[in-house]
Design a protein around this motif. Structure first.
Motif, mmCIF file in Angstrom:
data_model
loop_
_atom_site.group_PDB
_atom_site.id
_atom_site.type_symbol
_atom_site.label_atom_id
_atom_site.label_comp_id
_atom_site.label_asym_id
_atom_site.label_seq_id
_atom_site.Cartn_x
_atom_site.Cartn_y
_atom_site.Cartn_z
ATOM 1 N N GLU A 23 0.816 -1.210 0.000
ATOM 2 C CA GLU A 23 0.000 0.000 0.000
ATOM 3 C C GLU A 23 0.853 1.264 0.000
ATOM 4 O OE1 GLU A 23 -2.850 -0.048 3.144
ATOM 5 O OE2 GLU A 23 -3.662 -2.005 2.590
ATOM 6 N N LYS A 45 -1.394 2.830 -2.376
ATOM 7 C CA LYS A 45 -2.058 4.086 -2.036
ATOM 8 C C LYS A 45 -1.097 5.273 -2.041
ATOM 9 C CE LYS A 45 -5.681 1.983 0.821
ATOM 10 N NZ LYS A 45 -6.293 1.940 2.189
ATOM 11 N N LYS A 84 -6.047 2.590 -6.861
ATOM 12 C CA LYS A 84 -6.234 3.052 -5.485
ATOM 13 C C LYS A 84 -5.193 4.077 -5.049
ATOM 14 C CE LYS A 84 -8.606 -1.107 -3.855
ATOM 15 N NZ LYS A 84 -8.665 -2.151 -2.801
#
Length: 640
Positions: free
Chosen positions: A294, A317, A338
């Motif tokens: 992420e 992210k 994302k």
């Protein structure tokens, strides 16, 4: 009625039998108030951020004490009587002036489970450790400890050990005997190597070794079965074995600010890894990475392009590519559905990467401040997402900021109308121009039979409906197949009927001019000079009541073209008021699209401005529209 807490001594002494916890702060005394020792039922005593220099032997009177917190004082001595506190489990002595480990050894109760000695002056740990066979948490950070003693292995119950910010140069192999150790922090020391005996630390979850002098890592660290956090930033690591990562539980790795030129391929095995920090190395490429990532930080490396593996990280992210010699971003990054934060500071990008407009979740981009219009980029992306502007339409709209409107011609009517809700005047007016060109205006007489107003209009709707009804024109509440014309107002909502090729888009000025003509508004069509002069005197009058009279005359008779500059000047110069709103209404329905842009420009016309700057402001406000620069300048000179 037991188990009460007190935060001042007076309250505690009122109910000595019921007070179990006493928490005092900021006492201006060098010794503990003797009255405290009357509270024999105390289980928790905290005296913090005070000026205590010593603890009296009377502490032994508090036989039920479980927690003693004396942090942030000036204590340099502890009495042996503390070891008589047979229930004491937590002893917190952070930020004091203790330094003699032997003295501390004499007073430590054997049953201590938590001992905090951080920010003192200890040089040795061995005398203390001898008494801590049952300790679970030991914090001796920010001291002057040079050696981690072998005897640490006697602390078989230890699960948290913090020795950061010391002077430790070596870890004994006995560290492997701490089978219950969960958290180990040795950051900010002087370690050059580590023992290869970590297999015994079967419970270790967090290992923090930042800011040391490590050049290699023992293989046994990578084999720890439950290791979740591994931080070894700001060391001197040059290479890590390709098969280093064996344990599958690692969630966070920080190897930033080392000397790594490659990273082990075994990182792909770490299916739970979600944070990987590799900034400040010498990397030019990356091995396969787990899709669980992420956060990926790659700043200050030697990447000339984004490693291809990055575009496959579907859960990513945050991506930091700052200070790499990257001159373009691959379109493959659009796969990062994302990605919310992208850091590009210090790269060699010379224009806003097109792929940014296609990244649906992007919320923040850092490091494009040197690029033209970059400050507006994220505001535009967020606004595009809010109005559901299709990805394919974003780039053409953003290019308007560079003076390129040609791309708007390829967009659909729906996309153009959605763009009218963007928070950029340049884009809004470009979209309006494109729509009016797509649906060219013809003579409205006889053709305009059903009108729908899309968005907010400055017309008085009640009065407009009455005027149109007298001409047998229907002002519709909803568009339908009968709609012949659409008045394009502010922030219209899309309706499927707007896509009909038979529909004609008109502006408020188009409709106003049409109504003035069919209603034979002589003031608007053929005013005489005497009437114009009288209206000017009313509109430019300092008395707002006279201005209001002039405005009402214009509402009734129409607005002459020659008075538009006067109206604009008056609107620009007066304070917010109902009269100012009426002036704005007249301007909005009588100015062209280019003229309306002047209403939205926050440009001062103060006569106090330096003449050259004032002239520049006038030129900007009157460029490419019907407002008269010479007349505006004359009005300002007269006002001054």
């Amino acid at each position: 009625m037991g188990n009460k807490k007190a935060y001042d001594l007076r309250t505690a002494l009122e109910e000595p039998e019921s007070i179990r916890e006493l928490r005092l702060i900021n006492l201006s005394t060098a010794s503990v108030p003797v009255k405290i020792f009357e509270l024999e039922k105390l289980e928790v005593l905290e005296i913090t951020k005070s000026e205590l220099e010593k603890l009296p032997a009377n502490i032994k009177c508090l036989k039920l004490l479980r927690r003693l917190n004396l942090s942030d004082n000036q204590i340099c001595y502890l009495p042996e009587e503390i070891n008589q506190l047979t229930h004491l489990q937590q002893l917190l002595l952070a930020n004091n002036e203790l330094s003699d480990a032997s003295v501390l050894q004499a007073c430590l109760p054997a049953q201590i489970e938590q001992l905090v000695l951080s920010n003192n002056g200890f040089r040795r740990l061995a005398p203390i450790v001898k008494k801590l066979k049952g300790v679970r948490q030991l914090n001796a950070s920010h001291n002057r400890i040079a050696t981690l003693p072998k005897i640490v292995s006697v602390c078989s119950e230890l699960d948290h050990l913090n020795l950061s910010h010391n002077r430790i140069t070596k870890i004994p192999i006995e560290i492997g005997n701490l089978r219950k150790l969960f958290h180990l922090e040795l950051s900010n020391n002087r370690l050059k190597s580590l023992p290869d005996s970590w297999e015994g630390c079967q419970s270790l979850r967090q290992l923090l070794l930042n800011k040391n002098r490590l050049m290699i890592l023992p293989a046994s660290i990578g084999r720890l079965p439950w290791l979740a956090v591994l931080e070894i930033s700001e060391n001197e690591l040059v290479e890590i074995a390709d098969d280093f990562f064996v344990g599958r539980q690692i969630q966070q790795i920080d190897f930033s600010n080392n000397r790594l030129s490659c990273f082990p391929v075994s990182v792909a095995r770490l299916s739970r890894l979600y944070r990987l920090y590799l900034s400040g190395n010498k990397l030019t490429d990356l091995p396969p990475l787990p899709d669980s990532l992420e956060i990926l930080e790659l700043a200050k490396n030697q990447f000339t392009k984004v490693p291809p593996i990055v575009s496959k990280l579907s859960k990513l992210k945050l991506l930091d590519l700052s200070y790499n010699p990257i001159c373009e971003l691959s379109s493959d990054l659009v796969a990062l559905k994302k990605l919310e934060v992208l850091k590009l500071k210090g790269t060699e990008l010379t224009k806003v990467p097109e792929v940014l407009f296609d990244m649906a979740a992007l919320q923040r981009v850092e490091g494009l401040t040197k690029l033209s219009s970059s400050g507006k980029l994220l505001r535009f992306i967020r606004a595009s997402r809010k109005i559901d502007l299709p990805l394919s339409a974003r780039r053409p709209f953003f290019e308007v900021l560079y003076g390129k409107e040609i791309g708007l011609g390829d967009l659909s009517t729906k996309q153009l109308i959605l763009g009218l809700s963007l928070p950029f005047d340049e884009m809004v007016f470009a979209a309006r121009r494109t729509l009016f060109e797509r649906y060219p205006l013809s003579n409205l007489k006889g053709r305009l039979t059903h009108l729908f107003i899309a968005g907010k209009s400055y017309f008085n709707i009640t009065a407009l409906r009455r005027r149109l009804r007298s001409l047998d024109i229907v002002l519709q509440k909803q568009p339908d197949l009968n709609t012949t014309h659409l008045l394009l107002g502010h922030r219209p909502r899309w309706n499927e009927y707007f896509a009909r090729s038979e529909l004609t888009f008109i502006s408020e000025k188009d409709l106003s001019s049409f109504l003035n003509k069919v209603e034979a508004k002589r003031l608007a069509l053929s005013p005489n000079l005497e009437t114009l002069e009288k209206l000017r005197k009313l509109l430019l009058n300092a008395d707002l009541n006279n201005v209001r009279i002039g405005v009402r005359l214009l509402h009734g008779g129409g607005v002459p073209f020659m008075l538009l500059t006067d109206l604009f000047y008056k609107w620009k110069m007066i304070e917010p008021s109902p009269v100012r709103r009426e002036l704005r209404q007249l301007l909005e329905i009588n100015l062209s699209e280019n003229g309306k842009r002047a209403l939205r420009q926050k440009i001062s016309l103060s006569p106090k401005l330096e003449p050259k700057l004032l002239q520049q402001h006038i030129d900007r406000l009157t460029a490419d529209n019907e407002l008269n620069a010479a007349r505006l300048r004359s009005l300002l000179i007269e006002a001054n």
